[in-house]
Design a protein around this motif. Structure first.
Motif, PDB file in Angstrom:
ATOM      1  N   GLY A   4      -3.504  -1.058 -20.661  1.00  0.00           N
ATOM      2  CA  GLY A   4      -2.548  -0.019 -20.998  1.00  0.00           C
ATOM      3  C   GLY A   4      -2.900   1.316 -20.397  1.00  0.00           C
ATOM      4  N   TYR A   5      -3.642   1.286 -19.276  1.00  0.00           N
ATOM      5  CA  TYR A   5      -4.010   2.534 -18.606  1.00  0.00           C
ATOM      6  C   TYR A   5      -2.922   2.889 -17.598  1.00  0.00           C
ATOM      7  CZ  TYR A   5      -6.272   6.046 -15.813  1.00  0.00           C
ATOM      8  OH  TYR A   5      -6.533   7.228 -15.153  1.00  0.00           O
ATOM      9  N   PRO A   6      -2.284   4.057 -17.733  1.00  0.00           N
ATOM     10  CA  PRO A   6      -1.118   4.376 -16.894  1.00  0.00           C
ATOM     11  C   PRO A   6      -1.490   4.726 -15.451  1.00  0.00           C
ATOM     12  CG  PRO A   6      -1.141   5.683 -18.936  1.00  0.00           C
ATOM     13  CD  PRO A   6      -2.498   5.087 -18.760  1.00  0.00           C
ATOM     14  N   VAL A   7      -0.986   3.948 -14.515  1.00  0.00           N
ATOM     15  CA  VAL A   7      -1.115   4.240 -13.093  1.00  0.00           C
ATOM     16  C   VAL A   7       0.294   4.379 -12.521  1.00  0.00           C
ATOM     17  CG1 VAL A   7      -1.915   3.428 -10.836  1.00  0.00           C
ATOM     18  CG2 VAL A   7      -3.301   2.999 -12.884  1.00  0.00           C
ATOM     19  N   PHE A   8       0.539   5.517 -11.876  1.00  0.00           N
ATOM     20  CA  PHE A   8       1.820   5.794 -11.233  1.00  0.00           C
ATOM     21  C   PHE A   8       1.575   5.952  -9.735  1.00  0.00           C
ATOM     22  CE2 PHE A   8       2.415   6.935 -15.588  1.00  0.00           C
ATOM     23  CZ  PHE A   8       3.756   6.757 -15.877  1.00  0.00           C
ATOM     24  N   ALA A   9       2.335   5.248  -8.925  1.00  0.00           N
ATOM     25  CA  ALA A   9       2.127   5.252  -7.481  1.00  0.00           C
ATOM     26  C   ALA A   9       3.429   4.870  -6.781  1.00  0.00           C
ATOM     27  CB  ALA A   9       1.014   4.273  -7.093  1.00  0.00           C
ATOM     28  N   LYS A  10       3.409   4.888  -5.446  1.00  0.00           N
ATOM     29  CA  LYS A  10       4.597   4.491  -4.690  1.00  0.00           C
ATOM     30  C   LYS A  10       4.811   2.983  -4.753  1.00  0.00           C
ATOM     31  CE  LYS A  10       5.964   6.714  -1.086  1.00  0.00           C
ATOM     32  NZ  LYS A  10       6.148   7.340   0.243  1.00  0.00           N
ATOM     33  N   ASP A  11       3.707   2.236  -4.848  1.00  0.00           N
ATOM     34  CA  ASP A  11       3.798   0.779  -4.864  1.00  0.00           C
ATOM     35  C   ASP A  11       2.402   0.241  -5.144  1.00  0.00           C
ATOM     36  OD1 ASP A  11       4.787  -1.818  -4.594  1.00  0.00           O
ATOM     37  OD2 ASP A  11       5.934  -1.343  -2.795  1.00  0.00           O
ATOM     38  N   HIS A  12       2.253  -1.079  -5.088  1.00  0.00           N
ATOM     39  CA  HIS A  12       0.920  -1.686  -5.159  1.00  0.00           C
ATOM     40  C   HIS A  12       0.847  -2.839  -4.159  1.00  0.00           C
ATOM     41  CE1 HIS A  12       3.348  -3.616  -8.420  1.00  0.00           C
ATOM     42  NE2 HIS A  12       2.832  -4.736  -7.926  1.00  0.00           N
ATOM     43  N   TRP A  13      -0.358  -3.014  -3.651  1.00  0.00           N
ATOM     44  CA  TRP A  13      -0.647  -4.033  -2.633  1.00  0.00           C
ATOM     45  C   TRP A  13      -2.156  -4.232  -2.645  1.00  0.00           C
ATOM     46  CZ3 TRP A  13      -1.295  -3.424   3.252  1.00  0.00           C
ATOM     47  CH2 TRP A  13      -1.081  -4.633   3.918  1.00  0.00           C
ATOM     48  N   MET A  14      -2.639  -5.382  -2.172  1.00  0.00           N
ATOM     49  CA  MET A  14      -4.047  -5.714  -2.389  1.00  0.00           C
ATOM     50  C   MET A  14      -5.018  -5.182  -1.335  1.00  0.00           C
ATOM     51  SD  MET A  14      -3.044  -7.822   0.048  1.00  0.00           S
ATOM     52  CE  MET A  14      -1.717  -8.668  -0.800  1.00  0.00           C
ATOM     53  N   ARG A  15      -4.551  -4.681  -0.189  1.00  0.00           N
ATOM     54  CA  ARG A  15      -5.471  -4.344   0.917  1.00  0.00           C
ATOM     55  C   ARG A  15      -6.338  -3.131   0.570  1.00  0.00           C
ATOM     56  NH1 ARG A  15      -3.987  -2.228   6.972  1.00  0.00           N
ATOM     57  NH2 ARG A  15      -5.692  -3.240   8.081  1.00  0.00           N
ATOM     58  N   THR A  16      -7.635  -3.301   0.658  1.00  0.00           N
ATOM     59  CA  THR A  16      -8.584  -2.258   0.268  1.00  0.00           C
ATOM     60  C   THR A  16      -8.500  -1.023   1.167  1.00  0.00           C
ATOM     61  OG1 THR A  16     -10.915  -1.762  -0.153  1.00  0.00           O
ATOM     62  CG2 THR A  16     -10.448  -3.234   1.687  1.00  0.00           C
ATOM     63  N   GLY A  17      -8.797   0.117   0.546  1.00  0.00           N
ATOM     64  CA  GLY A  17      -8.917   1.352   1.306  1.00  0.00           C
ATOM     65  C   GLY A  17     -10.332   1.603   1.802  1.00  0.00           C
ATOM     66  N   LYS A  18     -11.268   0.757   1.400  1.00  0.00           N
ATOM     67  CA  LYS A  18     -12.663   0.928   1.836  1.00  0.00           C
ATOM     68  C   LYS A  18     -12.745   0.879   3.359  1.00  0.00           C
ATOM     69  CE  LYS A  18     -17.337  -0.869   1.216  1.00  0.00           C
ATOM     70  NZ  LYS A  18     -18.184  -1.956   0.646  1.00  0.00           N
ATOM     71  N   ASP A  19     -13.426   1.849   3.932  1.00  0.00           N
ATOM     72  CA  ASP A  19     -13.570   2.013   5.384  1.00  0.00           C
ATOM     73  C   ASP A  19     -12.246   2.336   6.077  1.00  0.00           C
ATOM     74  OD1 ASP A  19     -16.235   1.432   4.936  1.00  0.00           O
ATOM     75  OD2 ASP A  19     -16.075  -0.640   5.635  1.00  0.00           O
ATOM     76  N   ARG A  20     -11.205   2.587   5.299  1.00  0.00           N
ATOM     77  CA  ARG A  20      -9.918   3.001   5.864  1.00  0.00           C
ATOM     78  C   ARG A  20      -9.483   4.387   5.362  1.00  0.00           C
ATOM     79  NH1 ARG A  20      -8.705  -2.704   4.620  1.00  0.00           N
ATOM     80  NH2 ARG A  20      -8.516  -3.821   6.612  1.00  0.00           N
ATOM     81  N   VAL A  21      -9.927   4.731   4.156  1.00  0.00           N
ATOM     82  CA  VAL A  21      -9.518   5.973   3.503  1.00  0.00           C
ATOM     83  C   VAL A  21     -10.762   6.651   2.949  1.00  0.00           C
ATOM     84  CG1 VAL A  21      -8.111   6.970   1.661  1.00  0.00           C
ATOM     85  CG2 VAL A  21      -7.311   4.910   2.852  1.00  0.00           C
ATOM     86  N   GLN A  22     -10.768   7.979   2.906  1.00  0.00           N
ATOM     87  CA  GLN A  22     -11.855   8.700   2.267  1.00  0.00           C
ATOM     88  C   GLN A  22     -11.328   9.978   1.628  1.00  0.00           C
ATOM     89  OE1 GLN A  22     -14.399   9.362   5.733  1.00  0.00           O
ATOM     90  NE2 GLN A  22     -13.914  11.558   5.660  1.00  0.00           N
ATOM     91  N   VAL A  23     -12.063  10.464   0.617  1.00  0.00           N
ATOM     92  CA  VAL A  23     -11.726  11.734  -0.018  1.00  0.00           C
ATOM     93  C   VAL A  23     -12.127  12.868   0.916  1.00  0.00           C
ATOM     94  CG1 VAL A  23     -12.176  13.259  -1.970  1.00  0.00           C
ATOM     95  CG2 VAL A  23     -11.970  10.785  -2.341  1.00  0.00           C
ATOM     96  N   ASP A  29      -3.622  12.649  -3.514  1.00  0.00           N
ATOM     97  CA  ASP A  29      -2.709  12.789  -2.383  1.00  0.00           C
ATOM     98  C   ASP A  29      -3.267  11.968  -1.224  1.00  0.00           C
ATOM     99  OD1 ASP A  29      -1.213  13.544  -0.200  1.00  0.00           O
ATOM    100  OD2 ASP A  29      -1.437  15.704  -0.511  1.00  0.00           O
ATOM    101  N   ASN A  30      -2.667  10.796  -0.996  1.00  0.00           N
ATOM    102  CA  ASN A  30      -3.070   9.960   0.128  1.00  0.00           C
ATOM    103  C   ASN A  30      -1.986   9.957   1.206  1.00  0.00           C
ATOM    104  OD1 ASN A  30      -4.925   8.350   1.501  1.00  0.00           O
ATOM    105  ND2 ASN A  30      -4.076   6.444   0.676  1.00  0.00           N
ATOM    106  N   GLY A  31      -1.217  11.058   1.226  1.00  0.00           N
ATOM    107  CA  GLY A  31      -0.210  11.224   2.265  1.00  0.00           C
ATOM    108  C   GLY A  31       0.886  10.193   2.250  1.00  0.00           C
ATOM    109  N   GLY A  32       1.109   9.549   1.104  1.00  0.00           N
ATOM    110  CA  GLY A  32       2.138   8.510   1.017  1.00  0.00           C
ATOM    111  C   GLY A  32       1.757   7.215   1.706  1.00  0.00           C
ATOM    112  N   ARG A  33       0.512   7.059   2.072  1.00  0.00           N
ATOM    113  CA  ARG A  33       0.070   5.883   2.831  1.00  0.00           C
ATOM    114  C   ARG A  33       0.249   4.612   2.012  1.00  0.00           C
ATOM    115  NH1 ARG A  33      -5.781   5.485   6.000  1.00  0.00           N
ATOM    116  NH2 ARG A  33      -5.489   3.372   6.820  1.00  0.00           N
ATOM    117  N   THR A  34       0.844   3.588   2.626  1.00  0.00           N
ATOM    118  CA  THR A  34       1.118   2.338   1.916  1.00  0.00           C
ATOM    119  C   THR A  34       0.437   1.115   2.537  1.00  0.00           C
ATOM    120  OG1 THR A  34       3.166   2.034   3.186  1.00  0.00           O
ATOM    121  CG2 THR A  34       3.350   3.137   1.052  1.00  0.00           C
ATOM    122  N   ASP A  35      -0.409   1.328   3.555  1.00  0.00           N
ATOM    123  CA  ASP A  35      -1.072   0.177   4.185  1.00  0.00           C
ATOM    124  C   ASP A  35      -2.487  -0.029   3.676  1.00  0.00           C
ATOM    125  OD1 ASP A  35      -2.131   2.480   5.380  1.00  0.00           O
ATOM    126  OD2 ASP A  35      -2.551   1.437   7.266  1.00  0.00           O
TER     127      ASP A  35
END
Length: 217
Positions: free
Chosen positions: A119-138, A77-83
């Motif tokens: 063939g590893y299933p990933v389901f998400a709202k979208d995909h984009w290249m910008r890293t979550g490092k230093d922007r997102v944490q568990v 759950d990343n709150g729907g974050r897409t940036d």
């Protein structure tokens, strides 16, 4: 280790399970969560976590992966974050090697070429290249999370296919699966009747098609 309920869910499509959830009055459809490849399918029990904006200094985003049991679905759950992303190729490679069932993100992933290649299933709202490092944490592990407006608890069953993702709450899984199997059988009988020459309206009436999703009282 075999899990009969997960195996049963894996034999049903998400549309059928969605109809069963509607009939039982359970919100389990994960809105706008889609496979990063249209061929992706998965079924497994949820290993959940909730993420938030990174602190200063920032916390970790991926060190949990070695603790996820085989056959489970990583549910983020990343709150729907897409940036900013929360999943990439290193996690995909390890998850695939550990034989996890898949990953579901209320947010976005990146490095989709590798998950498609493996063939590893990933389901998400979208995909984009910008890293979550230093922007997102568990922020929390093993907690109740929100995935596309659906409540997911640890141990719930998640089923994904080309139509999206549904969650089957653990406390209701026997009833949901039984109703979904009933719907699946009725629709199979309708198709068989039509192939045998019956009119569609007659076949639908015979097998009570218009009542299949009607809310149970």
């Amino acid at each position: 280790m075999s899990d009969e309920a997960v195996d049963r869910a894996g034999r049903l499509d998400t549309a059928t399970i969605s109809d069963a959830l509607d009939r039982l009055g359970i919100v389990g459809q994960c809105y706008e969560i889609k496979g990063r490849d249209p061929s992706f399918r998965m079924a497994g029990r949820a290993y959940t976590m909730r993420c938030g904006p990174a602190a200063s200094p920032p916390g970790t985003v991926g060190d949990y992966i070695d603790d996820v049991p085989a056959g489970h679905v990583v549910v983020i759950d990343n709150g729907g974050r897409t940036d900013a992303t929360i999943w990439g190729d290193i996690l995909t490679e390890i998850a695939h090697r550990k034989q996890l069932a898949g990953t579901v993100i209320d947010g976005i992933s990146r490095d989709v070429a590798l998950c498609r290649e493996l063939g590893y299933p990933v389901f998400a709202k979208d995909h984009w290249m910008r890293t979550g490092k230093d922007r997102v944490q568990v922020e929390e592990m093993g907690c109740v999370v929100n995935i596309g407006g659906a409540r997911v608890q640890p141990g719930d069953i998640l089923r994904g296919d080309p139509d999206g993702v549904v969650v089957i709450p653990k406390q209701h899984e026997d009833k949901v699966l039984a109703v979904a199997e009933e719907i699946h059988q009725a629709e199979a009988q309708i198709r068989a009747a039509v192939r045998g020459g019956a009119r569609l309206d007659e076949a639908r009436r015979q097998f009570k098609y218009h009542q299949l999703q009607t809310r149970d009282q």
